[in-house]
Each structure stands twice: as structure tokens, then as C-alpha cells.
Design an enzyme around this catalytic site. Structure first.
Site, mmCIF file in Angstrom:
data_model
loop_
_atom_site.group_PDB
_atom_site.id
_atom_site.type_symbol
_atom_site.label_atom_id
_atom_site.label_comp_id
_atom_site.label_asym_id
_atom_site.label_seq_id
_atom_site.Cartn_x
_atom_site.Cartn_y
_atom_site.Cartn_z
ATOM 1 N N CYS A 128 0.845 -1.186 0.000
ATOM 2 C CA CYS A 128 0.000 0.000 0.000
ATOM 3 C C CYS A 128 0.897 1.258 0.000
ATOM 4 C CB CYS A 128 -0.958 -0.070 1.180
ATOM 5 S SG CYS A 128 -2.276 1.149 1.179
ATOM 6 N N THR A 129 0.655 2.195 0.901
ATOM 7 C CA THR A 129 1.466 3.411 0.912
ATOM 8 C C THR A 129 2.840 3.212 1.537
ATOM 9 O OG1 THR A 129 0.368 4.160 2.944
ATOM 10 C CG2 THR A 129 -0.506 4.971 0.841
#
Length: 217
Positions: A128-129
Site C-alpha cells: 500500500c502506501t
């Protein structure tokens, strides 16, 4: 000398064994998204139990301590990050929309940490981030990568070639897009390093079927 992940798996041929297990560290920090780290922990832990060819541990960025996750879950992390003790470093995300609060931006702003990350020999894996932490360290520049849909424009602006796939395996860089992509990323790591049979058995026990595309260079 122990082989690094970079020499273990640039092909899909399984190379980790019970005699020489793959050492995976999952990086923990205040503001980490619960799902981002717990999916890899579950998958890798189960695959390790099934095969004996994989060992995963939680590590804090600086010292053994308790971290508070995005939704308030507190997790006791027994180990500090030791780059020399890992073949693979999983970097989850969390808190990307909050630039002043706990989460990835605290690590993005930590120059000493980013320097250590750049110098690490472990295979970097962004969830993800978490990919944006790798980006801040310059690891994704000029590389194929993915991240959460809300950060893809930033990832591209920082020099990565964004691939719209669930998992992007660029050889010595692996990234996953979206909060739940940790399931697919971890299962792909199992398949890549331990073998398709163990990955399939892990899916069966979890009663989970992988979705999306694994893009490979």
C-alpha cells in the site's frame, strides 16, 4: 555466507528451504495500518509453519517498543530493525492522508532512516502506501511499482513507472497496491521463494483465493 534475497529469487524458482529459511522482517511504526501488516504476518507465519522454509518477525524502526496502529491497536514489537538479519523487508503503509500525524510521513521525513533503508541489502517489499516510504528513499525511481490508488500520482511524480496491478515484481523490488494487497504480496513471496505448492496450501488453510494480477518484469 548466507545468500541474500536478491540472489535467492530473481526467478520464480523456489530456493528457500528448512535448512536455509527465508528471513523476513515486517517493519512496524506508529500509525501503521492494521491490515497492511497483519495480512503478511498471517500469510508468512502460516507458510513458515507449513514448510519450515520461512521465518518472519516484527521489527520496530528504532528499538523494541509498543507501537500504536491507525485504529488504536497496540502491538508489542520485540525487536529493532537489523538490516543484516533480513533477506526481505516488508514495509507496510498507513496514515498517508495525514501529513502531520503518525504514519508513513514520519518515516518519509527521517533522513537517517531513509539512508539506512537505501543501504539495506534486503529485498524491499512495499505494501500500500509503504511503497511511498521506499519512494522517498529513492528505491522506486526509474522502477516499475504500485501503491494505493490515492498515492499513485505521487509515486509517478517521484519517478516510478506506475503499473496498475495488484502485485508488481520488478526483480529486486516488490510492491502491492491497496490496503488488502498484503495478502497477495505475501502469497506471491511464498510462491516465489518457497514454491507454488506451499503457497497453494497456505491459501487452502486461509480459505482465501488470490485476486488481481502479479506483474513480473
Amino acid at each position: 555466507m548466507r545468500a541474500s534475497a536478491l540472489s535467492l529469487g530473481l526467478t520464480t524458482t523456489a530456493t528457500a528451504t528448512a535448512a536455509s529459511p527465508l528471513r523476513v522482517q515486517v517493519l512496524m511504526f506508529d500509525g501503521v495500518e492494521e491490515q497492511d501488516f497483519i495480512a503478511p504476518v498471517e500469510v508468512l507465519g502460516l507458510a513458515g509453519k507449513i514448510s519450515g522454509a520461512l521465518r518472519s518477525t516484527l521489527v520496530s524502526t528504532d528499538r523494541p517498543r509498543t507501537v500504536t496502529c491507525t485504529y488504536g491497536t497496540q502491538v508489542k514489537v520485540p525487536n529493532a530493525w537489523s538490516p543484516a538479519d533480513a533477506d526481505v523487508l516488508v514495509v507496510p503503509g498507513g496514515g498517508y492522508a495525514n501529513r502531520t500525524g503518525p504514519g508513513v510521513h514520519q518515516l518519509i521525513g527521517d533522513r537517517a532512516f531513509l539512508r539506512r533503508l537505501t543501504e539495506s541489502k534486503a529485498l524491499p517489499v512495499g505494501i500500500c502506501t509503504g511503497t511511498m516510504i521506499l519512494s522517498a528513499a529513492g528505491i522506486t525511481r526509474g522502477r516499475n511499482a504500485t501503491t494505493h490508488s490515492g498515492a499513485k500520482a505521487d509515486l509517478a511524480a517521484q519517478g516510478a513507472t506506475v503499473v496498475n496491478a495488484r502485485v508488481v515484481d520488478d526483480g529486486d523490488l516488490v510492491t502491492g497496491g491497496g490496503i488488502t494487497s498484503g495478502l497477495e504480496v505475501a502469497l506471491w513471496l511464498v510462491e516465489r521463494f518457497v514454491g507454488a505448492e506451499v503457497a497453494q496450501r497456505t491459501e487452502t488453510v486461509l480459505e482465501y483465493e488470490r485476486r488481481g494480477t502479479v506483474w513480473r518484469r
